[in-house]
Scaffold this motif. Structure first.
Motif, PDB file in Angstrom:
ATOM      1  N   VAL A 178       0.848  -1.204   0.000  1.00  0.00           N
ATOM      2  CA  VAL A 178       0.000   0.000   0.000  1.00  0.00           C
ATOM      3  C   VAL A 178       0.881   1.250   0.000  1.00  0.00           C
ATOM      4  O   VAL A 178       0.654   2.197  -0.767  1.00  0.00           O
ATOM      5  CB  VAL A 178      -0.949   0.013   1.225  1.00  0.00           C
ATOM      6  CG1 VAL A 178      -1.946   1.161   1.099  1.00  0.00           C
ATOM      7  CG2 VAL A 178      -1.678  -1.318   1.363  1.00  0.00           C
ATOM      8  N   THR A 179       1.904   1.240   0.835  1.00  0.00           N
ATOM      9  CA  THR A 179       2.820   2.389   0.860  1.00  0.00           C
ATOM     10  C   THR A 179       3.571   2.508  -0.462  1.00  0.00           C
ATOM     11  O   THR A 179       3.838   3.623  -0.937  1.00  0.00           O
ATOM     12  CB  THR A 179       3.843   2.261   2.024  1.00  0.00           C
ATOM     13  OG1 THR A 179       3.132   1.903   3.197  1.00  0.00           O
ATOM     14  CG2 THR A 179       4.552   3.565   2.274  1.00  0.00           C
ATOM     15  N   MET A 180       3.919   1.386  -1.036  1.00  0.00           N
ATOM     16  CA  MET A 180       4.596   1.406  -2.345  1.00  0.00           C
ATOM     17  C   MET A 180       3.739   2.176  -3.355  1.00  0.00           C
ATOM     18  O   MET A 180       4.226   3.053  -4.058  1.00  0.00           O
ATOM     19  CB  MET A 180       4.784  -0.027  -2.870  1.00  0.00           C
ATOM     20  CG  MET A 180       5.726  -0.862  -2.072  1.00  0.00           C
ATOM     21  SD  MET A 180       7.424  -0.687  -2.662  1.00  0.00           S
ATOM     22  CE  MET A 180       8.223  -1.856  -1.586  1.00  0.00           C
ATOM     23  N   MET A 181       2.452   1.815  -3.393  1.00  0.00           N
ATOM     24  CA  MET A 181       1.550   2.448  -4.373  1.00  0.00           C
ATOM     25  C   MET A 181       1.357   3.922  -4.033  1.00  0.00           C
ATOM     26  O   MET A 181       1.371   4.783  -4.931  1.00  0.00           O
ATOM     27  CB  MET A 181       0.207   1.697  -4.346  1.00  0.00           C
ATOM     28  CG  MET A 181      -0.610   1.884  -5.574  1.00  0.00           C
ATOM     29  SD  MET A 181       0.180   1.181  -7.038  1.00  0.00           S
ATOM     30  CE  MET A 181       0.040   2.544  -8.140  1.00  0.00           C
ATOM     31  N   LEU A 182       1.201   4.226  -2.760  1.00  0.00           N
ATOM     32  CA  LEU A 182       1.024   5.633  -2.349  1.00  0.00           C
ATOM     33  C   LEU A 182       2.270   6.452  -2.676  1.00  0.00           C
ATOM     34  O   LEU A 182       2.175   7.603  -3.116  1.00  0.00           O
ATOM     35  CB  LEU A 182       0.711   5.705  -0.854  1.00  0.00           C
ATOM     36  CG  LEU A 182      -0.713   5.272  -0.464  1.00  0.00           C
ATOM     37  CD1 LEU A 182      -0.819   5.053   1.045  1.00  0.00           C
ATOM     38  CD2 LEU A 182      -1.739   6.316  -0.923  1.00  0.00           C
ATOM     39  N   PHE A 230      -0.355  14.572   3.484  1.00  0.00           N
ATOM     40  CA  PHE A 230      -0.014  15.201   2.198  1.00  0.00           C
ATOM     41  C   PHE A 230      -1.239  15.776   1.474  1.00  0.00           C
ATOM     42  O   PHE A 230      -1.122  16.234   0.343  1.00  0.00           O
ATOM     43  CB  PHE A 230       0.680  14.176   1.282  1.00  0.00           C
ATOM     44  CG  PHE A 230       1.899  13.546   1.920  1.00  0.00           C
ATOM     45  CD1 PHE A 230       3.002  14.328   2.292  1.00  0.00           C
ATOM     46  CD2 PHE A 230       1.934  12.181   2.170  1.00  0.00           C
ATOM     47  CE1 PHE A 230       4.108  13.743   2.895  1.00  0.00           C
ATOM     48  CE2 PHE A 230       3.053  11.603   2.770  1.00  0.00           C
ATOM     49  CZ  PHE A 230       4.132  12.384   3.138  1.00  0.00           C
ATOM     50  N   GLY A 231      -2.400  15.686   2.099  1.00  0.00           N
ATOM     51  CA  GLY A 231      -3.625  16.207   1.486  1.00  0.00           C
ATOM     52  C   GLY A 231      -4.040  15.429   0.250  1.00  0.00           C
ATOM     53  O   GLY A 231      -4.763  15.950  -0.610  1.00  0.00           O
ATOM     54  N   MET A 232      -3.588  14.176   0.160  1.00  0.00           N
ATOM     55  CA  MET A 232      -3.963  13.378  -1.018  1.00  0.00           C
ATOM     56  C   MET A 232      -5.409  12.877  -0.895  1.00  0.00           C
ATOM     57  O   MET A 232      -5.931  12.729   0.209  1.00  0.00           O
ATOM     58  CB  MET A 232      -2.992  12.187  -1.181  1.00  0.00           C
ATOM     59  CG  MET A 232      -1.600  12.636  -1.634  1.00  0.00           C
ATOM     60  SD  MET A 232      -0.342  11.336  -1.494  1.00  0.00           S
ATOM     61  CE  MET A 232      -0.883  10.157  -2.708  1.00  0.00           C
ATOM     62  N   HIS A 233      -6.048  12.652  -2.054  1.00  0.00           N
ATOM     63  CA  HIS A 233      -7.424  12.158  -2.078  1.00  0.00           C
ATOM     64  C   HIS A 233      -7.377  10.641  -1.940  1.00  0.00           C
ATOM     65  O   HIS A 233      -7.347   9.909  -2.939  1.00  0.00           O
ATOM     66  CB  HIS A 233      -8.090  12.556  -3.401  1.00  0.00           C
ATOM     67  CG  HIS A 233      -9.576  12.364  -3.421  1.00  0.00           C
ATOM     68  ND1 HIS A 233     -10.185  11.132  -3.268  1.00  0.00           N
ATOM     69  CD2 HIS A 233     -10.590  13.252  -3.569  1.00  0.00           C
ATOM     70  CE1 HIS A 233     -11.499  11.276  -3.338  1.00  0.00           C
ATOM     71  NE2 HIS A 233     -11.771  12.551  -3.519  1.00  0.00           N
ATOM     72  N   THR A 234      -7.309  10.174  -0.694  1.00  0.00           N
ATOM     73  CA  THR A 234      -7.224   8.729  -0.472  1.00  0.00           C
ATOM     74  C   THR A 234      -8.445   8.252   0.310  1.00  0.00           C
ATOM     75  O   THR A 234      -8.869   8.917   1.258  1.00  0.00           O
ATOM     76  CB  THR A 234      -5.950   8.344   0.313  1.00  0.00           C
ATOM     77  OG1 THR A 234      -6.050   8.871   1.636  1.00  0.00           O
ATOM     78  CG2 THR A 234      -4.693   8.885  -0.353  1.00  0.00           C
ATOM     79  N   SER A 235      -8.992   7.119  -0.083  1.00  0.00           N
ATOM     80  CA  SER A 235     -10.161   6.559   0.608  1.00  0.00           C
ATOM     81  C   SER A 235      -9.908   5.114   0.980  1.00  0.00           C
ATOM     82  O   SER A 235      -9.257   4.376   0.240  1.00  0.00           O
ATOM     83  CB  SER A 235     -11.403   6.616  -0.289  1.00  0.00           C
ATOM     84  OG  SER A 235     -11.821   7.943  -0.427  1.00  0.00           O
ATOM     85  N   SER A 236     -10.447   4.736   2.133  1.00  0.00           N
ATOM     86  CA  SER A 236     -10.332   3.359   2.579  1.00  0.00           C
ATOM     87  C   SER A 236     -11.726   2.759   2.651  1.00  0.00           C
ATOM     88  O   SER A 236     -12.574   3.232   3.411  1.00  0.00           O
ATOM     89  CB  SER A 236      -9.657   3.339   3.965  1.00  0.00           C
ATOM     90  OG  SER A 236      -9.668   2.032   4.488  1.00  0.00           O
ATOM     91  N   GLY A 237     -11.955   1.737   1.841  1.00  0.00           N
ATOM     92  CA  GLY A 237     -13.251   1.057   1.862  1.00  0.00           C
ATOM     93  C   GLY A 237     -13.137  -0.174   2.741  1.00  0.00           C
ATOM     94  O   GLY A 237     -12.403  -1.105   2.413  1.00  0.00           O
ATOM     95  N   ILE A 238     -13.842  -0.149   3.877  1.00  0.00           N
ATOM     96  CA  ILE A 238     -13.784  -1.305   4.786  1.00  0.00           C
ATOM     97  C   ILE A 238     -14.887  -2.257   4.339  1.00  0.00           C
ATOM     98  O   ILE A 238     -16.031  -2.183   4.795  1.00  0.00           O
ATOM     99  CB  ILE A 238     -13.946  -0.864   6.256  1.00  0.00           C
ATOM    100  CG1 ILE A 238     -12.915   0.231   6.583  1.00  0.00           C
ATOM    101  CG2 ILE A 238     -13.797  -2.064   7.187  1.00  0.00           C
ATOM    102  CD1 ILE A 238     -13.102   0.890   7.943  1.00  0.00           C
ATOM    103  N   LEU A 239     -14.524  -3.127   3.415  1.00  0.00           N
ATOM    104  CA  LEU A 239     -15.514  -4.014   2.812  1.00  0.00           C
ATOM    105  C   LEU A 239     -15.672  -5.291   3.609  1.00  0.00           C
ATOM    106  O   LEU A 239     -14.682  -5.952   3.937  1.00  0.00           O
ATOM    107  CB  LEU A 239     -15.116  -4.352   1.356  1.00  0.00           C
ATOM    108  CG  LEU A 239     -15.704  -3.416   0.283  1.00  0.00           C
ATOM    109  CD1 LEU A 239     -15.360  -1.961   0.569  1.00  0.00           C
ATOM    110  CD2 LEU A 239     -15.285  -3.829  -1.096  1.00  0.00           C
ATOM    111  N   PHE A 240     -16.912  -5.618   3.927  1.00  0.00           N
ATOM    112  CA  PHE A 240     -17.210  -6.899   4.542  1.00  0.00           C
ATOM    113  C   PHE A 240     -17.158  -7.953   3.433  1.00  0.00           C
ATOM    114  O   PHE A 240     -17.045  -7.616   2.252  1.00  0.00           O
ATOM    115  CB  PHE A 240     -18.563  -6.819   5.265  1.00  0.00           C
ATOM    116  CG  PHE A 240     -18.420  -6.116   6.607  1.00  0.00           C
ATOM    117  CD1 PHE A 240     -17.980  -4.791   6.678  1.00  0.00           C
ATOM    118  CD2 PHE A 240     -18.661  -6.788   7.799  1.00  0.00           C
ATOM    119  CE1 PHE A 240     -17.786  -4.153   7.897  1.00  0.00           C
ATOM    120  CE2 PHE A 240     -18.473  -6.154   9.035  1.00  0.00           C
ATOM    121  CZ  PHE A 240     -18.035  -4.846   9.083  1.00  0.00           C
TER     122      PHE A 240
END
Ligand code: GDP
Length: 333
Positions: free
Chosen positions: A107-111, A170-180
């Motif tokens: 995840v950090t790699m992609m970010l 960093f003010g990036m547009h990042t979202s976390s979807g907590i999917l069941f």
């Protein structure tokens, strides 16, 4: 202007359904694939949806930052969906470090690749209800404390927080979807729903005699992957990034889910189901039940498919698939 999306894990269940959705919306869809999985059967899910020729695949690896930067530089995506992971909970006890590398560090790699090469891209992180583990509240929402119970869940928790952190730092547009849990005919057979529907179809066709499962008292909030990828897309269309629970709000035991599958083909579950303690996990997540109120309020998203509809669709797809296989092997016999 045509929007461009980049999907890691594009050959998985969610990658396939998300690609289909984005193509329908007119996106140019790019995917990251590992070199070793490039040829052969890796794109069978894209082929099942008949979109294998409509997506553009790039060789890169979640553990090689330079490869990710290069892909991001080349594609210049508007939206990035990070679905790549070692995603099977049970395997994460056997391969905890690999799970950490791909599911957490990846995840950090992609970010980082985005921070360097496309900082304005909107980013989606596939977080998981497994992060709630030993549940701290009966209904799990975005504010429920986490208690991961497997190396997989621990890795996903890192991925979730680094996504939040890059938004705040960093003010990036990042979202976390907590999917069941979300399933479909494209789910891998290592997951319990698909294992059940595949086995029920085999038993019905006389190709198998029994179904061996582990803890059938575990309860999950199961939805359809086709519905859930719509929530991913909606998150990236908002003013700013945020975290959302995506769930149905109903929980069902493995036993009852299994019963639906057997009933659908007119078989008595008790005659075929065997509980095998060897399939129990070192630590179990007993029950998950999501509260999707925020996704409904902010995104206008709701699960559309019931568990019964989904399990019947999966059993029917497995019956079709096995019938084709049987016909092919007869033709070559
Ligand atoms: P998970 O919630 O991401 O771990 O999704 P799974 O589909 O792998 O497992 C869901 C639940 O089913 C867990 O509580 C498992 O312990 C339980 N389960 C019971 N028998 C089996 C089995 O044979 N295979 C799998 N995968 N899970 C099983």
């Amino acid at each position: 202007m045509t929007k461009k999306a980049l999907i890691t894990g594009i050959t998985g269940q969610d990658g396939a359904y998300l690609s289909q959705l984005l193509l329908e919306k007119g996106y140019e869809v790019h995917g990251v694939v590992r070199r070793s999985s490039h040829h052969g059967v890796a794109d069978h899910r894209l082929r099942w949806l008949r979109i294998e020729n409509d997506v553009i695949l790039h060789d890169a690896n979640m553990v090689d930052l330079s490869s990710l930067i290069r892909v991001v530089q080349e594609v210049q995506p508007d939206e990035v969906y990070n679905l790549a992971a070692q995603s099977f909970v049970a395997s994460s006890w056997n391969q905890p470090l690999l799970t950490c590398q791909i599911t957490a560090e990846g995840v950090t790699m992609m970010l980082e690749a985005l921070r360097v090469a496309a900082p304005d891209a909107h980013f989606y992180q596939a977080s998981s209800s497994e992060m709630y583990g030993l549940i701290q509240q009966a209904h799990q929402s975005e504010t429920t404390p986490f208690y991961p119970r497997s190396p997989y869940a621990v890795a996903k928790l890192y991925g979730h927080w680094i996504t939040v952190n890059y938004r705040e730092s960093f003010g990036m547009h990042t979202s976390s979807g907590i999917l069941f849990n979300h399933e479909s005919p494209l789910r891998g057979v290592e997951f319990v729903t698909r294992k059940v529907t595949d086995s029920v179809a085999r038993i019905k066709l006389g190709l198998a005699k029994e179904l061996r499962l582990g803890n059938i008292d575990a309860k999950r909030d199961w939805g359809h992957a086709r519905d859930y990828v719509k929530a991913m897309w909606l998150m990236l269309q908002q003013e700013s990034g945020d975290d959302y629970v995506v769930a149905t709000g109903r929980t069902t035991s493995v036993r009852d889910m299994c019963e639906i599958a057997f009933k659908h083909v007119g078989l008595d579950m008790e005659r075929y189901l065997i509980v095998d303690p060897k399939l129990f996990r070192p630590a179990e997540v007993d029950v998950l039940l999501g509260d999707p109120a925020k996704a409904k309020r902010v995104l206008g998203w709701e699960a559309e498919t019931t568990l019964e509809q989904m399990i019947c669709e999966m059993v029917d797809a497995d019956l079709d698939r096995l019938a084709v296989k049987a016909a092919t092997s007869r033709a070559y016999a």
